[in-house]
Design a protein around this motif. Structure first.
Motif, PDB file in Angstrom:
ATOM      1  N   ALA A 201      -5.079   3.817  -1.261  1.00  0.00           N
ATOM      2  CA  ALA A 201      -3.887   3.123  -0.757  1.00  0.00           C
ATOM      3  C   ALA A 201      -3.565   3.536   0.678  1.00  0.00           C
ATOM      4  O   ALA A 201      -3.230   2.693   1.517  1.00  0.00           O
ATOM      5  CB  ALA A 201      -2.691   3.413  -1.666  1.00  0.00           C
TER       6      ALA A 201
ATOM      7  N   ILE B  96      -5.984   1.873   2.993  1.00  0.00           N
ATOM      8  CA  ILE B  96      -5.637   0.456   3.158  1.00  0.00           C
ATOM      9  C   ILE B  96      -4.487   0.319   4.153  1.00  0.00           C
ATOM     10  O   ILE B  96      -4.507  -0.540   5.038  1.00  0.00           O
ATOM     11  CB  ILE B  96      -5.247  -0.155   1.798  1.00  0.00           C
ATOM     12  CG1 ILE B  96      -6.485  -0.273   0.896  1.00  0.00           C
ATOM     13  CG2 ILE B  96      -4.601  -1.532   1.985  1.00  0.00           C
ATOM     14  CD1 ILE B  96      -6.179  -0.760  -0.496  1.00  0.00           C
TER      15      ILE B  96
ATOM     16  N   ALA C  64       0.832  -1.202   0.000  1.00  0.00           N
ATOM     17  CA  ALA C  64       0.000   0.000   0.000  1.00  0.00           C
ATOM     18  C   ALA C  64       0.864   1.249   0.000  1.00  0.00           C
ATOM     19  O   ALA C  64       0.549   2.248  -0.670  1.00  0.00           O
ATOM     20  CB  ALA C  64      -0.930  -0.003   1.213  1.00  0.00           C
TER      21      ALA C  64
END
Length: 291
Positions: free
Chosen positions: A275, A278, A234
């Motif tokens: 991202a 996450i 990520a």
């Protein structure tokens, strides 16, 4: 911690809704964007609704989430309050715009739009701050949501301005998007560096047991690191997306070709936002048994 996609979508669309309405408020104060007012209001409400619907899939059943509203100080209740206040502000802006003889919302509506649009993402981020999850317990999280809102608002406003032919709003929207992208990049880097050092907080634990998953193997707190597994993946994606967004913003501002570079920055901004969210969950091991 498992990645919670409903909450990722909820926080993203909250920031997007806030960004759209924020940018419309800025444009109204600047005497620009008259042609895109209605489209901005509709877009903000749609984004808010998508985020609201997404969060209902959290905790596997809507009733579990609704039970959280029973406590006025719970994070989910605070989020609901700010979502309602935001929606009321959008409707009020729309009504005052339609009532105006010039077809433009008054300046005080623009100021209100800016205030509620910044308050919404901040309240959303603040609801995740809890000492039981050290990696989340930093004011950098709501700050990131706020600066991401500014970036997303500028990008969305460029798209809306293009669709409604509000040419007077493009330059200011592009400037806000560029500034937002730069600040968002700086805050994102600081946030990533900060949480990468918080893994040490978990090494003080002598045991770990999750009563909601009694058959799952014991978690190893020492593995809470930004540079391993899904967290590293990520992080790499977020960094690449940030670089692309910044380069696109620079080239777009220099060349004035926002139809092309605006789309590039918008896509990169979306990828980076997801991202980073996450990464927030992959790093979010809990210390709940201590509290």
């Amino acid at each position: 911690m498992e990645i919670q996609w409903p909450l990722i979508l909820f926080t993203f669309f909250n920031c997007l809704a806030g960004g759209i309405f924020l940018m419309q408020g800025i444009l109204t104060l600047s005497g620009k964007g008259k042609a895109m007012q209605l489209a901005s209001c509709v877009s903000a409400i749609v984004a808010l609704a998508i985020g609201g619907l997404s969060v209902f899939f959290h905790l596997q059943h809507p009733l579990r989430m609704l039970n959280g509203f029973g406590h006025i100080t719970s994070g989910i209740t605070i989020e609901l309050i700010f979502v309602i206040v935001f929606a009321i502000a959008v409707v009020l802006y729309f009504l005052m715009m339609r009532r105006s003889e010039e077809g433009v919302a008054p300046k005080w509506c623009a100021v209100l739009a800016i205030v509620v649009s910044l308050a919404l993402p901040f309240a959303t981020g603040d609801s995740y701050l809890m000492s039981a999850i050290p990696v989340w317990d930093t004011m950098l999280l709501p700050l990131y949501y706020v600066v991401a809102t500014v970036m997303l608002g500028g990008l969305a406003a460029m798209i809306i301005a293009g669709a409604t032919k509000a040419d007077d709003a493009v330059k200011l929207s592009a400037t806000v998007a560029f500034i937002g992208a730069v600040v968002c990049a700086v805050v994102s880097v600081i946030y990533a560096v900060a949480i990468s050092g918080m893994g040490a907080n978990y090494t003080e634990m002598q045991y770990y047991f999750d009563p909601t998953h009694p058959n799952v193997a014991m978690a190893n707190p020492a593995n809470v690191s930004l540079f391993t597994g899904d967290s590293l993946a990520a992080l790499v994606v977020a960094v690449i997306a940030l670089v692309v967004a910044l380069v696109g913003a620079l080239l777009g501002k220099k060349q004035g070709a926002w139809k092309v570079w605006g789309a590039v920055v918008a896509i990169a901004g979306l990828v980076c936002a997801v991202a980073l969210r996450i990464m927030m969950y992959t790093m979010g091991e809990t210390l709940f048994m201590l509290y």
